[in-house]
Design an enzyme around this catalytic site. Structure first.
Site, PDB file in Angstrom:
ATOM      1  N   SER A 138       0.869  -1.168   0.000  1.00 23.81           N
ATOM      2  CA  SER A 138       0.000   0.000   0.000  1.00 23.81           C
ATOM      3  C   SER A 138       0.911   1.224   0.000  1.00 23.81           C
ATOM      4  CB  SER A 138      -0.871  -0.021   1.258  1.00 23.81           C
ATOM      5  OG  SER A 138      -1.641   1.155   1.342  1.00 23.81           O
ATOM      6  N   LYS A 164      -1.109  -1.058  -4.423  1.00 22.16           N
ATOM      7  CA  LYS A 164      -2.279  -0.249  -4.071  1.00 22.16           C
ATOM      8  C   LYS A 164      -1.788   1.170  -3.856  1.00 22.16           C
ATOM      9  CE  LYS A 164      -4.683   0.103   0.386  1.00 22.16           C
ATOM     10  NZ  LYS A 164      -5.372  -0.700   1.417  1.00 22.16           N
ATOM     11  N   LYS A 166      -2.952   5.123  -2.688  1.00 21.00           N
ATOM     12  CA  LYS A 166      -3.995   5.907  -2.022  1.00 21.00           C
ATOM     13  C   LYS A 166      -4.416   7.037  -2.951  1.00 21.00           C
ATOM     14  CE  LYS A 166      -4.066   3.896   2.078  1.00 21.00           C
ATOM     15  NZ  LYS A 166      -5.273   3.328   2.697  1.00 21.00           N
ATOM     16  N   ASP A 191      -7.145   3.071  -3.217  1.00 19.40           N
ATOM     17  CA  ASP A 191      -7.890   3.111  -1.942  1.00 19.40           C
ATOM     18  C   ASP A 191      -8.179   4.567  -1.587  1.00 19.40           C
ATOM     19  OD1 ASP A 191      -8.956   2.806   0.590  1.00 19.40           O
ATOM     20  OD2 ASP A 191      -7.201   1.816   1.469  1.00 19.40           O
ATOM     21  N   GLU A 216     -11.042   0.687  -3.467  1.00 21.80           N
ATOM     22  CA  GLU A 216     -11.344   0.361  -2.076  1.00 21.80           C
ATOM     23  C   GLU A 216     -12.023   1.545  -1.395  1.00 21.80           C
ATOM     24  OE1 GLU A 216      -7.800  -1.062  -0.138  1.00 21.80           O
ATOM     25  OE2 GLU A 216      -8.691  -0.952   1.863  1.00 21.80           O
ATOM     26  N   ASP A 241     -13.755  -1.757   2.894  1.00 20.36           N
ATOM     27  CA  ASP A 241     -12.831  -1.861   4.027  1.00 20.36           C
ATOM     28  C   ASP A 241     -13.585  -1.363   5.262  1.00 20.36           C
ATOM     29  OD1 ASP A 241     -10.913  -1.287   5.994  1.00 20.36           O
ATOM     30  OD2 ASP A 241      -9.483  -0.327   4.669  1.00 20.36           O
ATOM     31  N   LYS A 265      -9.707  -6.769   7.944  1.00 21.60           N
ATOM     32  CA  LYS A 265      -8.699  -6.346   8.911  1.00 21.60           C
ATOM     33  C   LYS A 265      -9.072  -6.970  10.241  1.00 21.60           C
ATOM     34  CE  LYS A 265      -7.324  -2.068   6.688  1.00 21.60           C
ATOM     35  NZ  LYS A 265      -7.470  -0.612   6.665  1.00 21.60           N
ATOM     36  N   GLY A 293      -4.107  -4.018   6.116  1.00 22.66           N
ATOM     37  CA  GLY A 293      -3.064  -3.712   7.094  1.00 22.66           C
ATOM     38  C   GLY A 293      -3.335  -2.371   7.751  1.00 22.66           C
TER      39      GLY A 293
HETATM   40  O1  OSB Z   1      -7.238   1.848   4.468  1.00 25.87           O
HETATM   41  O2  OSB Z   1      -6.042   0.137   4.238  1.00 25.87           O
HETATM   42  C1  OSB Z   1      -6.212   1.246   4.742  1.00 25.87           C
HETATM   43  C2  OSB Z   1      -3.136   2.244   6.756  1.00 25.87           C
HETATM   44  C3  OSB Z   1      -3.710   2.964   7.778  1.00 25.87           C
HETATM   45  C4  OSB Z   1      -5.071   3.142   7.781  1.00 25.87           C
HETATM   46  C5  OSB Z   1      -5.861   2.592   6.765  1.00 25.87           C
HETATM   47  C6  OSB Z   1      -5.286   1.870   5.745  1.00 25.87           C
HETATM   48  C7  OSB Z   1      -3.885   1.727   5.725  1.00 25.87           C
HETATM   49  C8  OSB Z   1      -3.177   1.052   4.652  1.00 25.87           C
HETATM   50  C9  OSB Z   1      -1.824   0.510   5.016  1.00 25.87           C
HETATM   51  O3  OSB Z   1      -3.543   1.015   3.505  1.00 25.87           O
HETATM   52  C10 OSB Z   1      -1.683  -0.940   4.871  1.00 25.87           C
HETATM   53  C11 OSB Z   1      -0.379  -1.419   5.443  1.00 25.87           C
HETATM   54  O4  OSB Z   1      -0.307  -1.730   6.656  1.00 25.87           O
HETATM   55  O5  OSB Z   1       0.590  -1.465   4.699  1.00 25.87           O
HETATM   56 MG    MG Z   2      -8.387   0.726   3.099  1.00 25.74          MG
END
Ligand code: OSB
Ligand code: MG
Length: 373
Positions: A138, A164, A166, A191, A216, A241, A265, A293
């Site tokens: 991510s 992925k 953001k 995401d 996402e 999510d 999660k 994660g």
């Molecule tokens: O939306 O998946 C998410 C990290 C913090 C809060 C929300 C998210 C995330 C990530 C990180 O996308 C995933 C990771 O631990 O690498």
């Molecule tokens: Mg997410």
């Protein structure tokens, strides 16, 4: 073989991230996390509370979780005997929400039971469908498109199986276009962490041209019905999510056709018992899942690895190597990823790694011990 919860130690640790992580709701430079140690018969099981430092991903945050654990969750559990970790969630069932705090305790009970029995956690939860976990990464919002392209190149070259990125308004269509131009054939997804509303339907439809695996959580954290309307207008599969906190939410989302994929999660759903239920509902309905994660330390990472051995975790998850996040991790060995982008599932009892207690002490900022009478 049951076990009595004789002692619980709460450890709050703080560790800077190797690189800041930015989502649509803000930028994180370091993590403050709570590790829960549950002790029985001289054996410790470990769990991690995966909430953020601020109540922006969901309502939970580290400081609040600390109080809830200290004043409610642990007092409700201390001295109790559990037939199995599957019953641990019930001890805090009277408390509403706060699934990450409750899930950190619940996960510690599973690790404890596995260690007491001398079996692997993945075996205890009914996993073991695969020996290697397919990994994705991510990648947060960056200061520039060039920086993002550089990060993607590094991770693709390291072997990660999907990327992925953001997104948020102003960092979406044109940025994804630039990524696709540079990397036409990688498995790519986006995401949004709830950054859009139904007013953005036409804008979000423009993402269909990029062949994304999924988008996402584009809409509000608690809005399944709006996602159903958006999914009907999009070719790109929606993955939920934030919306999915229980198996019943998963059932509702699937029935409404609000998504075609779900990210599980462990903390968000309150631990392994509920994660398995979400997994099973999805599996019965042909909805693939993957492990999300929360920038976890090695403890949470190890739990995620065990979870991702359940059969319906068929898509690459956000489980990646310790060194992407930390200069040094709290477990030994660290989580490593093969050049083909997989994590080899550990064979040791419990979650499969040792705690690096000396390092843990050096990053610990507070501790609290509750002892059964
Ligand atoms: O939306 O998946 C998410 C990290 C913090 C809060 C929300 C998210 C995330 C990530 C990180 O996308 C995933 C990771 O631990 O690498
Ligand atoms: Mg997410």
């Amino acid at each position: 073989m049951g076990f009595r919860i004789e002692q619980v130690r709460l450890h709050q640790i703080e560790m800077p991230l190797v690189h800041f992580f930015e989502t649509s709701f803000g930028r994180t430079y370091g993590r403050k996390m709570i590790l829960v140690e549950v002790v029985s018969g001289g054996v410790s099981g470990w769990g991690e509370v995966t909430c953020g430092e601020h109540p922006f991903y969901n309502e939970e945050w580290t400081e609040g979780a600390w109080l809830l654990l200290k004043d409610y969750i642990v007092p409700a559990a201390i001295g109790k005997t559990l037939e199995s970790a599957a019953d641990a969630g019930r001890l805090s069932a009277g408390m509403r929400g706060h699934r990450m705090a409750r899930g950190g305790f619940e996960a510690a009970c599973w690790d404890l039971e596995a260690r007491l029995k001398g079996v692997q956690l993945w075996k205890l939860i009914g996993g073991g469908a695969r020996k290697g976990i397919p990994c994705g990464v991510s990648i947060g919002i960056q200061d520039s498109v060039e920086q993002l392209l550089g990060k993607i190149r590094t991770e693709v070259e390291a072997g990660y199986q999907r990327i992925k990125m953001k997104i948020k308004p102003g960092w979406d269509v044109e940025v994804i276009r630039a990524v696709r131009k540079e990397f036409p054939s990688i498995l790519l997804m986006a995401d949004a962490n709830s950054a859009y509303t139904l007013n953005d339907i036409d804008h979000l439809k423009r993402l269909d041209e990029f062949g994304l695996m999924m988008i996402e959580q584009p809409l509000a954290h608690d809005e399944i019905i709006d996602h159903a309307q958006l999914q009907a207008a999009l070719q790109t599969p929606i993955c939920l999510d934030e919306c999915i906190r229980t198996a019943h939410h998963a059932e509702q989302a699937i029935r409404m056709r609000a998504c075609r994929i779900i990210n599980i999660k462990l903390g968000r759903v309150g631990g392994f018992a509920e994660a398995k239920k979400v997994h099973d509902v999805c599996q019965a309905n042909g909805i693939p899942v993957w492990a999300g994660g929360m920038l976890e330390s090695g403890v949470g990472r190890a739990h995620n690895i065990a979870m991702a051995t359940l059969p319906n975790f068929t898509l690459p998850g956000d489980i990646s190597a310790s060194r992407r996040y930390w200069k040094r991790d709290v477990i030994d060995p660290w989580v490593v990823v093969t050049p083909r982008g997989a994590i080899v599932v550990p064979d040791e009892p419990g979650f499969g790694y040792h705690l690096d207690l000396e390092f843990l002490q050096s990053v610990r900022v507070r501790q609290e011990t509750l002892q059964a009478q």
